[in-house]
Design a protein around this motif. Structure first.
Motif, PDB file in Angstrom:
ATOM      1  N   GLN A   1      34.104  23.588  26.832  1.00 12.04           N
ATOM      2  CA  GLN A   1      35.232  23.957  26.142  1.00 12.04           C
ATOM      3  C   GLN A   1      36.229  24.632  26.923  1.00 12.04           C
ATOM      4  O   GLN A   1      37.430  24.426  26.589  1.00 12.04           O
ATOM      5  N   ALA A   2      35.783  25.657  27.826  1.00 17.22           N
ATOM      6  CA  ALA A   2      37.052  26.344  28.417  1.00 17.22           C
ATOM      7  C   ALA A   2      36.330  26.649  29.842  1.00 17.22           C
ATOM      8  O   ALA A   2      35.163  26.952  30.133  1.00 17.22           O
ATOM      9  N   THR A   3      37.296  26.957  30.812  1.00 18.25           N
ATOM     10  CA  THR A   3      37.000  27.561  32.411  1.00 18.25           C
ATOM     11  C   THR A   3      37.900  28.335  32.761  1.00 18.25           C
ATOM     12  O   THR A   3      39.235  28.154  32.364  1.00 18.25           O
ATOM     13  N   ARG A   4      37.476  29.646  33.095  1.00 18.30           N
ATOM     14  CA  ARG A   4      38.668  30.613  34.019  1.00 18.30           C
ATOM     15  C   ARG A   4      37.987  30.951  35.358  1.00 18.30           C
ATOM     16  O   ARG A   4      36.646  30.862  35.446  1.00 18.30           O
ATOM     17  N   GLY A   5      38.907  31.383  35.919  1.00 18.31           N
ATOM     18  CA  GLY A   5      38.684  31.932  37.377  1.00 18.31           C
ATOM     19  C   GLY A   5      38.589  33.181  37.398  1.00 18.31           C
ATOM     20  O   GLY A   5      39.270  33.852  36.526  1.00 18.31           O
ATOM     21  N   LEU A   6      37.828  33.924  38.225  1.00 17.51           N
ATOM     22  CA  LEU A   6      38.004  35.255  38.484  1.00 17.51           C
ATOM     23  C   LEU A   6      38.498  35.778  39.784  1.00 17.51           C
ATOM     24  O   LEU A   6      37.975  35.132  40.844  1.00 17.51           O
ATOM     25  N   LYS A   7      39.475  36.378  39.972  1.00 16.86           N
ATOM     26  CA  LYS A   7      39.999  36.716  41.295  1.00 16.86           C
ATOM     27  C   LYS A   7      40.001  38.185  41.452  1.00 16.86           C
ATOM     28  O   LYS A   7      39.962  38.937  40.703  1.00 16.86           O
ATOM     29  N   TYR A   8      40.135  38.336  42.712  1.00 17.88           N
ATOM     30  CA  TYR A   8      39.969  39.739  43.325  1.00 17.88           C
ATOM     31  C   TYR A   8      41.134  39.974  44.252  1.00 17.88           C
ATOM     32  O   TYR A   8      41.283  39.051  45.148  1.00 17.88           O
ATOM     33  N   ASN A   9      41.664  41.148  44.181  1.00 12.20           N
ATOM     34  CA  ASN A   9      42.599  41.554  45.456  1.00 12.20           C
ATOM     35  C   ASN A   9      42.136  42.777  45.900  1.00 12.20           C
ATOM     36  O   ASN A   9      41.801  43.800  45.659  1.00 12.20           O
ATOM     37  N   PRO A  10      41.649  42.649  47.257  1.00 12.53           N
ATOM     38  CA  PRO A  10      40.951  43.544  47.965  1.00 12.53           C
ATOM     39  C   PRO A  10      41.967  44.549  48.368  1.00 12.53           C
ATOM     40  O   PRO A  10      41.399  45.906  48.692  1.00 12.53           O
ATOM     41  N   PHE A  11      43.371  44.574  48.186  1.00 13.60           N
ATOM     42  CA  PHE A  11      44.278  45.708  48.353  1.00 13.60           C
ATOM     43  C   PHE A  11      44.221  46.622  47.243  1.00 13.60           C
ATOM     44  O   PHE A  11      44.367  47.979  47.602  1.00 13.60           O
ATOM     45  N   SER A  12      44.312  46.193  46.157  1.00 15.72           N
ATOM     46  CA  SER A  12      44.497  46.903  44.920  1.00 15.72           C
ATOM     47  C   SER A  12      43.043  47.429  44.372  1.00 15.72           C
ATOM     48  O   SER A  12      42.783  48.182  43.631  1.00 15.72           O
ATOM     49  N   GLY A  13      42.147  46.388  44.777  1.00 18.52           N
ATOM     50  CA  GLY A  13      40.637  46.620  44.235  1.00 18.52           C
ATOM     51  C   GLY A  13      40.478  46.041  42.804  1.00 18.52           C
ATOM     52  O   GLY A  13      39.577  46.538  42.124  1.00 18.52           O
ATOM     53  N   ARG A  14      41.783  45.412  42.394  1.00 12.56           N
ATOM     54  CA  ARG A  14      41.515  44.752  40.958  1.00 12.56           C
ATOM     55  C   ARG A  14      40.966  43.416  40.972  1.00 12.56           C
ATOM     56  O   ARG A  14      41.441  42.465  41.622  1.00 12.56           O
ATOM     57  N   TYR A  15      40.272  43.106  39.479  1.00  9.53           N
ATOM     58  CA  TYR A  15      39.805  41.933  39.293  1.00  9.53           C
ATOM     59  C   TYR A  15      40.588  41.631  38.064  1.00  9.53           C
ATOM     60  O   TYR A  15      40.975  42.244  36.994  1.00  9.53           O
TER      61      TYR A  15
ATOM     62  N   LEU B   1      41.249  37.635  35.412  1.00  7.55           N
ATOM     63  CA  LEU B   1      40.825  36.438  35.079  1.00  7.55           C
ATOM     64  C   LEU B   1      42.125  35.482  35.315  1.00  7.55           C
ATOM     65  O   LEU B   1      43.243  35.991  34.910  1.00  7.55           O
ATOM     66  N   SER B   2      42.118  34.236  35.799  1.00  8.96           N
ATOM     67  CA  SER B   2      43.293  33.226  36.235  1.00  8.96           C
ATOM     68  C   SER B   2      42.772  31.871  35.880  1.00  8.96           C
ATOM     69  O   SER B   2      41.474  31.555  35.446  1.00  8.96           O
ATOM     70  N   ASP B   3      43.792  31.017  36.152  1.00  4.08           N
ATOM     71  CA  ASP B   3      43.531  29.659  36.066  1.00  4.08           C
ATOM     72  C   ASP B   3      42.821  29.032  37.297  1.00  4.08           C
ATOM     73  O   ASP B   3      42.527  27.825  37.404  1.00  4.08           O
ATOM     74  N   ASP B   4      42.834  29.780  38.374  1.00  2.00           N
ATOM     75  CA  ASP B   4      42.336  29.363  39.551  1.00  2.00           C
ATOM     76  C   ASP B   4      40.823  29.358  39.781  1.00  2.00           C
ATOM     77  O   ASP B   4      40.212  30.568  39.867  1.00  2.00           O
ATOM     78  N   THR B   5      40.033  28.347  39.625  1.00  2.00           N
ATOM     79  CA  THR B   5      38.510  28.123  39.649  1.00  2.00           C
ATOM     80  C   THR B   5      38.047  27.808  41.074  1.00  2.00           C
ATOM     81  O   THR B   5      36.870  27.266  41.018  1.00  2.00           O
ATOM     82  N   SER B   6      38.799  28.149  42.057  1.00  2.00           N
ATOM     83  CA  SER B   6      38.514  27.584  43.270  1.00  2.00           C
ATOM     84  C   SER B   6      37.138  28.446  43.957  1.00  2.00           C
ATOM     85  O   SER B   6      36.388  28.212  44.795  1.00  2.00           O
ATOM     86  N   VAL B   7      37.034  29.649  43.376  1.00  2.00           N
ATOM     87  CA  VAL B   7      35.977  30.538  44.106  1.00  2.00           C
ATOM     88  C   VAL B   7      34.957  30.929  42.880  1.00  2.00           C
ATOM     89  O   VAL B   7      34.035  30.011  42.522  1.00  2.00           O
TER      90      VAL B   7
END
Length: 236
Positions: A205-219, A221-227
């Motif tokens: 039905q749907a896919t979402r990517g989970l992203k992390y910024n090591p500088f801000s420490g923030r996670y 959801l995005s459209d980038d499913t590469s990791v």
């Protein structure tokens, strides 16, 4: 039932059992799970509202997601084969007074034989990359969910970028996870998971990517499913 006869890696179970007492320490190795949990929970609820639903959390560990789904009004069963993590989950539910959540030490395949079509929602997060046969878990989840019900997965893509970010970066450089948490060859490409879902008659039905910024420490959801990526499927 011995672990040799179930779809589990004894070394993986031992690894998570070693850390069991730290599951609910938000400053521990499990901090990333605590930080991404609101994102996972919100995404699940956006498609499958949880109040009043029968929900199964497969590979629940110390119960972070299971507990939060119960607090949204679901009747939740969390299952795992790591005995110590389950004890921690049970203790936390008692201490926190979480209603509607239970935990069982049982393989998902065994539960599928026992309770086919028993659940409105099945979640299986951060587990597929830790078992010898991921497609067997997908089949069992499909058996456990009711027709029209939802099955949610999250796992890690297998490519050079995910090796650099999820293993080298997260485990060795940033220390977000204990070294040895993941094995690169157990990562699962979306196409492989899609194929397993099709074989188990689950509609993607749907896919979402989970992203992390090591500088801000923030996670986020995005459209980038590469990791890291999450998948919503539904049983026809």
């Amino acid at each position: 039932m011995t672990h040799s006869s179930v779809n589990a890696d004894p070394a993986e179970l031992a690894k998570f059992s070693e850390l069991a007492h730290r599951w609910w320490d938000t400053a521990s190795e499990f901090r990333p799970l605590h930080e991404i949990n609101p994102l996972r929970l919100g995404w699940i609820e956006s498609m499958a509202p949880l109040a009043g639903k029968q929900v199964l959390d497969v590979g629940c560990g110390g119960g972070i997601l299971a507990d939060s789904m119960a607090r949204r009004g679901a009747q939740v069963l969390g299952i795992d084969l790591a005995k110590k993590a389950l004890r921690v989950a049970q203790l936390h539910a008692l201490e926190a007074g979480t209603p509607n959540v239970q935990y069982r030490e049982v393989a998902v395949e065994a539960l599928a034989a026992e309770q086919p079509g028993a659940y409105d929602v099945v979640t299986c997060m951060e587990m597929l990359e830790h078992v010898p046969d991921p497609s067997s878990v997908v089949r069992a989840c499909a058996t456990l969910v009711k027709p029209g019900g939802w099955v949610f997965f999250s796992t890690i893509h297998r490519n050079p970028k995910s090796f650099l970010q999820a293993i080298v970066g997260a485990e060795y450089v940033l220390g977000l996870l204990p070294r040895g948490t993941h094995e690169y060859m157990k990562f699962i490409r979306p196409a492989e998971l899609a194929s397993a879902c099709r074989a188990a008659t689950l509609d993607w039905q749907a896919t979402r990517g989970l992203k992390y910024n090591p500088f801000s420490g923030r996670y986020w959801l995005s459209d980038d499913t590469s990791v890291n990526y999450l998948v919503a499927t539904r049983k026809p």
